[in-house]
Scaffold this active site. Structure first.
Site, PDB file in Angstrom:
ATOM      1  N   SER A  18      -9.115   6.323   2.144  1.00 30.02           N
ATOM      2  CA  SER A  18      -8.457   6.437   3.436  1.00 30.02           C
ATOM      3  C   SER A  18      -7.788   7.808   3.583  1.00 30.02           C
ATOM      4  O   SER A  18      -8.482   8.834   3.508  1.00 30.02           O
ATOM      5  CB  SER A  18      -7.462   5.283   3.615  1.00 30.02           C
ATOM      6  OG  SER A  18      -7.122   5.131   4.963  1.00 30.02           O
ATOM      7  N   ASP A  76     -15.403  -1.871   8.854  1.00 32.68           N
ATOM      8  CA  ASP A  76     -14.139  -1.130   8.814  1.00 32.68           C
ATOM      9  C   ASP A  76     -13.704  -0.793  10.232  1.00 32.68           C
ATOM     10  O   ASP A  76     -14.346  -0.006  10.922  1.00 32.68           O
ATOM     11  CB  ASP A  76     -14.303   0.146   7.981  1.00 32.68           C
ATOM     12  CG  ASP A  76     -12.990   0.855   7.691  1.00 32.68           C
ATOM     13  OD1 ASP A  76     -11.993   0.589   8.397  1.00 32.68           O
ATOM     14  OD2 ASP A  76     -12.956   1.675   6.752  1.00 32.68           O
ATOM     15  N   HIS A 131     -12.096  -2.096   5.481  1.00 28.40           N
ATOM     16  CA  HIS A 131     -11.403  -0.898   4.985  1.00 28.40           C
ATOM     17  C   HIS A 131     -10.918  -1.168   3.568  1.00 28.40           C
ATOM     18  O   HIS A 131      -9.733  -1.435   3.322  1.00 28.40           O
ATOM     19  CB  HIS A 131     -10.241  -0.561   5.929  1.00 28.40           C
ATOM     20  CG  HIS A 131      -9.642   0.781   5.692  1.00 28.40           C
ATOM     21  ND1 HIS A 131     -10.360   1.949   5.828  1.00 28.40           N
ATOM     22  CD2 HIS A 131      -8.383   1.150   5.322  1.00 28.40           C
ATOM     23  CE1 HIS A 131      -9.567   2.982   5.565  1.00 28.40           C
ATOM     24  NE2 HIS A 131      -8.366   2.514   5.243  1.00 28.40           N
TER      25      HIS A 131
END
Length: 188
Positions: free
Chosen positions: A75, A133, A162
């Site tokens: 991320s 995601d 995610h």
């Protein structure tokens, strides 16, 4: 394996609520006045405040506890890894013995002060994106992937959201990639 947290502590969310977080860490912040802001991270033209502190932090770790074989970014950590590799490619930082990078659920570092002129990165890299995601949709990980030299880079979609993929088929692909690039001459 050494897994550092981002050095920047984030303040609690205003008004508490169900999204209360404790000990939240970051590699940079998107809004210097509202450092708890995590909503604008995919906006073009966003600034990555305090990222230089994190670059210095990693350089210090590398010099004192490294060297390390790889960088792994998830991320925001993937965007920060992109910053590190861009600076390395331009000779602005030294990460000796770095052999490969792995990215999951990431996005490219395209903030206002980030270098749009970074060369394509030739370091071997593995990129994962979840087809479900909704936090960082796959198009952003694909954009990050496009900034790496193709013969050395691989992209894999997993069927999750995610997350760092945890199903055995994906874990085996990660392990195979690490084995190939940790000892490129075929050693064990």
């Amino acid at each position: 394996i050494f897994v550092p947290d981002g050095p920047i502590g984030l303040p609690p969310l205003p008004n508490g609520g169900e999204n209360m977080r404790e000990n939240a860490r970051a590699w940079f912040v998107y809004n210097i006045e509202k450092q708890y802001d995590t909503e604008s991270f995919l906006d073009k033209g966003v600034e990555y405040y305090r990222s230089d502190e994190s670059v210095d932090y990693i350089q210090n770790l590398w010099n004192n506890q490294g060297p390390f074989d790889a960088i792994f970014g998830f991320s925001q950590g993937a965007a920060f890894a992109h910053i590190l590799l861009g600076k390395k490619a331009k000779g602005e930082i030294d990460l000796p013995n770095l052999r490969f990078a792995i990215f999951a659920g990431g996005f490219p570092a395209i903030g206002i002060s980030q270098e749009s002129s970074w060369p394509q990165i030739s370091l071997p890299s593995l990129h994962f994106s979840g087809t479900k995601d909704t936090t960082v949709p796959p198009c952003h990980q694909e954009d990050l992937f496009s900034r790496f030299y193709r013969p050395n880079s691989h992209f894999i979609y997993h069927d999750g959201g995610h997350i760092v993929p945890q199903k055995s088929k994906y874990v085996n692909e990660i392990l195979d990639f690490i084995r190939r690039h940790r000892n490129p001459a075929g050693g064990s």
